[in-house]
Design an enzyme around this catalytic site. Structure first.
Site, mmCIF file in Angstrom:
data_model
loop_
_atom_site.group_PDB
_atom_site.id
_atom_site.type_symbol
_atom_site.label_atom_id
_atom_site.label_comp_id
_atom_site.label_asym_id
_atom_site.label_seq_id
_atom_site.Cartn_x
_atom_site.Cartn_y
_atom_site.Cartn_z
ATOM 1 N N LYS A 145 -19.642 3.178 4.945
ATOM 2 C CA LYS A 145 -19.611 1.974 4.125
ATOM 3 C C LYS A 145 -19.848 2.314 2.655
ATOM 4 O O LYS A 145 -19.175 1.791 1.769
ATOM 5 C CB LYS A 145 -20.667 0.963 4.598
ATOM 6 C CG LYS A 145 -20.364 0.308 5.933
ATOM 7 C CD LYS A 145 -19.292 -0.756 5.857
ATOM 8 C CE LYS A 145 -17.936 -0.349 6.328
ATOM 9 N NZ LYS A 145 -17.672 0.316 7.522
ATOM 10 N N GLU A 159 -16.752 4.098 1.216
ATOM 11 C CA GLU A 159 -15.569 3.254 1.104
ATOM 12 C C GLU A 159 -15.572 2.399 -0.146
ATOM 13 O O GLU A 159 -14.538 2.258 -0.816
ATOM 14 C CB GLU A 159 -15.465 2.334 2.329
ATOM 15 C CG GLU A 159 -14.975 2.998 3.586
ATOM 16 C CD GLU A 159 -14.910 2.030 4.745
ATOM 17 O OE1 GLU A 159 -13.882 2.012 5.434
ATOM 18 O OE2 GLU A 159 -15.875 1.272 4.961
ATOM 19 N N GLU A 207 -22.016 5.212 10.208
ATOM 20 C CA GLU A 207 -21.406 3.980 9.710
ATOM 21 C C GLU A 207 -21.960 3.609 8.337
ATOM 22 O O GLU A 207 -21.217 3.161 7.451
ATOM 23 C CB GLU A 207 -21.617 2.851 10.718
ATOM 24 C CG GLU A 207 -21.086 1.488 10.291
ATOM 25 C CD GLU A 207 -19.593 1.435 10.069
ATOM 26 O OE1 GLU A 207 -19.123 0.423 9.525
ATOM 27 O OE2 GLU A 207 -18.879 2.412 10.415
ATOM 28 N N TRP A 210 0.886 -1.167 0.000
ATOM 29 C CA TRP A 210 0.000 0.000 0.000
ATOM 30 C C TRP A 210 0.915 1.205 0.000
ATOM 31 O O TRP A 210 1.685 1.421 0.932
ATOM 32 C CB TRP A 210 -0.897 -0.010 1.233
ATOM 33 C CG TRP A 210 -1.907 1.082 1.253
ATOM 34 C CD1 TRP A 210 -3.134 1.090 0.656
ATOM 35 C CD2 TRP A 210 -1.781 2.351 1.910
ATOM 36 N NE1 TRP A 210 -3.778 2.276 0.897
ATOM 37 C CE2 TRP A 210 -2.980 3.077 1.664
ATOM 38 C CE3 TRP A 210 -0.791 2.953 2.677
ATOM 39 C CZ2 TRP A 210 -3.201 4.357 2.156
ATOM 40 C CZ3 TRP A 210 -0.995 4.230 3.171
ATOM 41 C CH2 TRP A 210 -2.195 4.907 2.915
ATOM 42 N N ASN A 226 7.295 -2.853 6.031
ATOM 43 C CA ASN A 226 6.061 -2.154 6.380
ATOM 44 C C ASN A 226 6.422 -1.025 7.332
ATOM 45 O O ASN A 226 7.242 -1.217 8.235
ATOM 46 C CB ASN A 226 5.076 -3.082 7.089
ATOM 47 C CG ASN A 226 4.574 -4.195 6.203
ATOM 48 O OD1 ASN A 226 4.773 -4.173 4.989
ATOM 49 N ND2 ASN A 226 3.915 -5.169 6.809
#
Length: 612
Positions: A489, A492, A485, A74, A102
């Site tokens: 969602k 995202e 929330e 990432w 990482n």
């Protein structure tokens, strides 16, 4: 963020590394690569894009050898290109090294300038490449790989989880950790190293979690762990408490839908052994704090990020309702840098699914530095937050692979409901009221199963939202965090703009956004503020705004006001969040599916945020 897998043993390393990367791809999927040792040769393959592109490359040009390291990225420093993919190489010939990393090296610019002044030419824009050149430089002085790594680590400022190999030390992997998780997998004639136990679960159930400041040397037959300051240590050996099957897709199209459908069992497992109907309360074995001490608490502070922050907001409403105890919910990334006033009657809870979230771990350490009791709610046994907290509560939700968290949210809300019950009964909540909460929680799994059966209706609502330009999610009281929330969602995984608000706030600004192309999703089951929420819906309808509602079965008035009505069973208000969130998760999933989005790997996101 990012995933590391290493293997040394008697088998070909590449298939094991690639299979491990597939299991870790949810941690980062901008690029992937591996390096193996084949006699005196080090073979490197790396490609921008998903792990399958690397697999195709390795199939065309095999990477032989029984020792290797690998990485799925990432991006932090530098875009997703072949050159920026890990592993990064330093040195040449026998003194060459391959490094996967990482974390973030904060002083990499200064280190890079020093190395460039010595004539070293960099091949990438990453911070990681400086580590490879520094280790190769030390290796060139005649030391072995383990010694070279140990001499370089004090020069690095920031966070790292490292795995390093070199032809100088065939069959050997050196790993190091500071702020970014690493776990050693213990086998017979083989050992593994990974940033997440999911990568190595098919090969062993015996693991040792590295602590900050520790360095490990792995060979096929042995492993040694050293602390940079205290020397050799005897590690604690843990067991992975779930099977590899738990992290497989099965017959599901995506991990997200699999994990949504697992939520009846998720809530059962979160409550198992904790409800005490005969006492009208809940019991936790790992809090490590007495009821007497809990009675002295005068304020609770939650620190969390993202979905866990929304769960903490539900916890605020629950604890204040059942225990009459003041609660504050802090963004962990802000809390750790604020000089927040915490008195000696404040209890700090941190919440993290992974137990490795960098900002949440920083908040935990800041609270501990100030001498406050710190408890954790997390999912991963052996994680850093679980180890460093004074006590806590495990979710027992099993591995969550989908980047958009679903079942972890439900597990967190379930645990917070039990915590509110526990604190309430210690303080003033009556036995009959406590039993009512116990009964409601025991019934929730079967109610979730009924909500899951409404998926065809939810698909109809998704068709209405898929072409929207923006969506508002609105709720009151306990259901306001659920609205937040639901909006998260949708953002995202479908890339639609969405915002969550308390329904009462509509007239204080957001109402200006309402038009026929801006749907509103109201979370409006029957309860104490039901009539107030219906009034907000009328305000939207008067401005021709489309309404999708989540409401109590049989609510004919709400049905009449809604373009699409999504029913949930009639349950007490205290447990409504656990049901109301399910349609919102399914709604986001099906909108993303209709829009052709990559549901399990949304752009720019990764599962576990282990860097600032």
């Amino acid at each position: 963020m990012c995933g590391i897998v290493g293997y040394t043993g008697s088998h070909e390393a590449s298939p094991i590394l690639l299979a491990g990367l597939r299991r870790l791809e949810y941690r980062g999927y901008d690029s992937a690569g591996l390096a193996t040792l084949d006699g005196p040769d080090m073979i490197v393959r790396k490609k921008a894009g998903r792990v399958r592109i690397l697999e195709e490359n390795v199939e065309a040009e095999p990477a032989r050898g029984a020792c290797g390291i690998s990485h799925t990225r990432w991006a932090t420093h530098g875009p997703a290109t072949d050159a920026n993919a890990h592993p990064h190489i330093g040195g040449v010939g026998p003194e060459s090294v391959a490094v996967v990393h990482n974390g973030v090296i904060e002083n990499y610019t200064a280190l890079r300038k020093l190395l460039e002044a010595e004539g070293i030419i960099f091949q990438s824009q990453t911070d990681t490449e400086v580590i490879a050149h520094l280790i190769a430089k030390e290796l060139g002085h005649g030391d072995d790989l383990f010694g070279a790594v140990q001499r370089v680590l004090p020069k690095l400022e920031g966070t790292y989880g490292l795995a390093v190999i070199s032809p100088r030390c065939p069959g050997q992997i050196v790993g190091a950790r500071l702020g970014s998780p690493l776990v050693v997998g213990l086998g017979e004639g083989e050992h593994l190293l990974a940033s997440d136990p999911a990568a190595i679960a098919p090969h062993t159930t015996r693991v040792a979690y590295l602590q900050d400041g520790e360095v490990v040397r792995l060979t096929p037959d042995d492993f040694e762990i050293f602390h940079r300051e205290s020397g050799s240590i005897t590690p604690r050996i843990d067991r992975i408490d779930w099977t590899p099957v738990a992290s497989e897709l099965g017959d599901n199209a995506h991990y997200m839908i699999k994990e949504i459908r697992e939520q009846p069992n998720t809530v059962r497992d979160a409550c198992r052994g904790r409800l005490r109907r005969g006492e009208g309360t809940a019991h936790f074995g790992g809090l490590n704090i007495s009821p007497r001490r809990l009675r002295q608490v005068r304020r609770v502070v939650f620190a969390a990020c993202g979905t866990s922050w929304h769960a903490a907001l539900v916890g605020e409403y629950l604890i204040e309702r059942l225990a009459h105890l003041p609660v504050e919910v802090e963004y962990a990334g802000e809390f750790r840098y604020r000089n927040a006033p915490l008195d000696n009657q404040t209890l700090v809870f941190v919440i993290s699914q992974s137990g490795e979230t960098a900002d949440t771990l920083g908040a935990l350490r800041e609270a501990k530095r100030q001498g406050h009791p710190t408890l954790a709610i997390c999912n991963v046994v052996g994680s850093t937050i679980a180890r460093e907290a004074d006590g806590g509560i495990y979710l027992h939700a099993g591995p969550e692979i989908g980047v958009a968290s679903t079942k972890a949210f439900s597990a967190q809300v379930a645990v917070l409901t039990l915590l509110a019950l526990h604190l309430g009964r210690i303080r003033h909540l009556s036995f009959p009221d406590g039993v009512a909460v116990v009964d409601a929680m025991e019934a929730i799994p079967s109610h979730i199963e009924r909500v899951l059966e409404t998926e065809p209706l939810i698909i109809k609502a998704a068709e209405r939202l898929a072409e929207a330009r923006s969506v508002l999610f609105l709720g009151r009281d306990l259901l306001f965090p659920v609205a937040l929330e639901g909006a998260l969602k949708l953002k995202e995984i479908s890339y639609l703009h969405a915002e969550g608000y308390p329904a009462a706030e509509m007239k204080h600004g957001p109402l200006a956004l309402i038009d026929p192309d801006t749907p509103c999703v109201f979370i409006a089951p029957r309860g104490s503020l039901h009539a107030k929420t219906l009034g907000s819906i009328e305000e939207v309808r008067a401005r021709r705004g489309p309404v999708i509602s989540v409401g109590t079965e049989g609510d004919e008035e709400l049905m009449r006001m809604s373009e699409v009505f999504l029913p949930i069973p009639d349950v007490p208000e205290i447990v409504q969040p656990l049901l109301a969130v399910i349609p919102l998760q399914l709604l986001a999933y099906h909108v993303a599916r209709l829009r052709g989005c990559d549901i399990d790997k949304p752009r720019n996101l990764a599962k576990s945020v282990t860097v600032e």
